[in-house]
Design an enzyme around this catalytic site. Structure first.
Site, short mmCIF file in Angstrom:
data_model
loop_
_atom_site.label_atom_id
_atom_site.label_comp_id
_atom_site.label_asym_id
_atom_site.label_seq_id
_atom_site.Cartn_x
_atom_site.Cartn_y
_atom_site.Cartn_z
N CYS A 324 0.85 -1.19 0.00
CA CYS A 324 0.00 0.00 0.00
C CYS A 324 0.88 1.24 0.00
CB CYS A 324 -0.91 0.00 1.23
SG CYS A 324 -2.02 1.41 1.32
N HIS A 366 -9.02 -3.68 -2.57
CA HIS A 366 -8.07 -2.91 -1.77
C HIS A 366 -8.42 -1.43 -1.78
CE1 HIS A 366 -3.81 -2.18 -0.28
NE2 HIS A 366 -4.19 -0.96 -0.66
N GLU A 367 -8.70 -0.88 -2.97
CA GLU A 367 -8.97 0.56 -3.08
C GLU A 367 -10.34 0.93 -2.50
OE1 GLU A 367 -6.53 2.32 -3.64
OE2 GLU A 367 -5.25 0.73 -4.45
N HIS A 370 -10.26 1.39 1.19
CA HIS A 370 -9.79 2.71 1.62
C HIS A 370 -10.95 3.68 1.80
CE1 HIS A 370 -5.45 2.66 1.81
NE2 HIS A 370 -5.34 2.07 0.63
#
Length: 406
Positions: A324, A366-367, A370
């Site tokens: 990351c 993953h994004e 966030h």
């Protein structure tokens, strides 16, 4: 005759209490149904109210619980049924008796809610019991309590007011999963039963999208379109607070959106710390925007997504190394769904959906994490609390003879 009279007199208070409870419950359930159907974006349609069903009012399931308040509890991520999680704190352990036995449930405070004056006293009591799956919703039920109702170290829990998560009626909601400590080894035949009507797909309300805040505008305008942005790091307390905060939807036609997109793309392609994706919070913008490198497309282009949501995740899990930009010099194996269904808003404001699989699906997960304040170490910790079955069978893959090799 006198004895019969005494028995009738002793029963009258119980009958009156049951009638009062039934009347109050009927009004409570009517208000709940109205709230869920008040607009087109709710979990239920008005003609689906008929599918709601409940147990009869049961005074035996109105219990007085002893409150053991907890102090200095750490924030933890309570998993939700859409594959994300929400931050909560354990507030108190509630101990009560049912059928001559003692049981305990934990009451929680939502970190995102208790800072709001209107919800500062709200306590969330999710639970599961032996009725789940057959008589009641398989994902458990919820009860709302208030700190203000704690008197002399005790609080009343009315299981007749147990209600279903919105996920019972519609996809597209982030419904918390009751933690293991709140799974009761007994049946609670009280409150709302399983919904047996048609399941809905949540309608996207694009009117809820917001513009950039003054601070976000300042960050975006602090450089030109071809200048990189500062990437927030978990090692900085103020920046970590931004990375941990949930982002909000952005208006698809905001005049600063193109400039933000250009600067974020420059940032993720910075030779000093290249990545395969980046999210708004990583550059100090708490809005639902991400760049993802589409490794599954010809030329492996980067693509920009506005208000992305993952509305389905496969039960098939893959494991692979992740890093990351906000957590430098760390790469660890993370378990992710092999395939997902992505929903997002295009440049014209229309809602689009797409199925994505493989490593590209991992990048999206993953994004999008966030955007909910979730970092990949959270996923690693989460996976330690789940039992997985390893698939030892190795599938065979084929391509037509003479085709270019992938």
């Amino acid at each position: 005759m006198k004895n019969i009279f005494l028995i009738i007199c002793s029963l009258l208070p119980c009958i009156s209490m049951a009638q009062n409870l039934s009347s109050a419950l009927a009004e409570y359930r009517k208000e709940q149904a109205q709230e869920m159907t008040k607009d087109a974006f709710g979990p239920l349609k008005k003609d689906q109210i008929a599918y709601l069903s409940y147990y009869d009012a049961a005074p035996a399931y109105v219990v007085e619980a002893h409150v053991e308040q907890l102090f200095n509890e750490p924030t933890f991520q309570m998993p939700t049924y859409d594959g994300t999680s929400n931050p909560y704190k354990r507030y108190a352990i509630l101990t009560f008796n049912l059928d001559g036995k003692s049981y305990a449930l934990t009451a929680y405070q939502s970190v995102s809610l208790f800072q709001n004056e209107a919800y500062k006293n709200h306590l969330f009591l999710p639970f599961m019991d032996l009725t789940n799956g057959e008589e009641t919703y398989e994902g458990g039920r919820y009860i709302d309590l208030s700190i203000a109702d704690i008197k002399n170290g005790k609080i009343t829990i009315d299981f007749n007011r147990a209600y279903n998560p919105y996920c019972a009626y519609s996809n597209g909601y982030r419904c918390p999963q009751p933690p293991r400590e709140n799974i009761l080894n007994l049946a609670i035949p009280a409150g709302e039963k399983k919904y047996k009507g048609p399941k809905n797909e949540r309608t996207v309300n694009t009117n809820n999208a917001k513009g950039f805040t003054a601070q976000e505008q300042e960050i975006i305008n602090s450089g030109t379109e071809d200048q990189i942005m500062h990437v927030y790091q978990i090692t900085d307390a103020k920046e970590l607070a931004v990375l941990r905060a949930p982002a909000t939807d952005i208006k698809y036609n905001d005049p600063l959106l193109d400039k933000l997109a250009a600067r974020m793309l420059k940032t993720v392609n910075d030779p000093a710390h290249e990545g395969v994706g980046i999210a708004g919070p990583q550059v100090g913008i708490s809005k639902n925007v991400i760049w993802v490198q589409r490794l599954d497309k010809t030329g492996e282009p980067f693509e920009f997504y506005v208000n992305p949501k993952i509305i389905w995740r496969s039960k098939l899990i893959r494991q692979g190394a992740e890093g990351c930009l906000s957590i430098p010099d760390v790469r660890e194996d993370v378990k992710r769904s092999y395939a997902i269904k992505l929903q997002h808003v295009d440049k014209t404001g229309k809602v689009q959906e797409e199925l994505i699989e493989g490593f590209t699906a991992v990048i999206f997960q993953h994004e999008v994490d966030h955007l909910y304040g979730i970092l990949f170490p959270d996923r690693i910790e989460e996976s330690t609390k789940v039992e997985y079955e390893h698939l030892t069978e190795k599938p065979s893959f084929f391509i037509k003879k003479g085709s270019p090799r992938p």
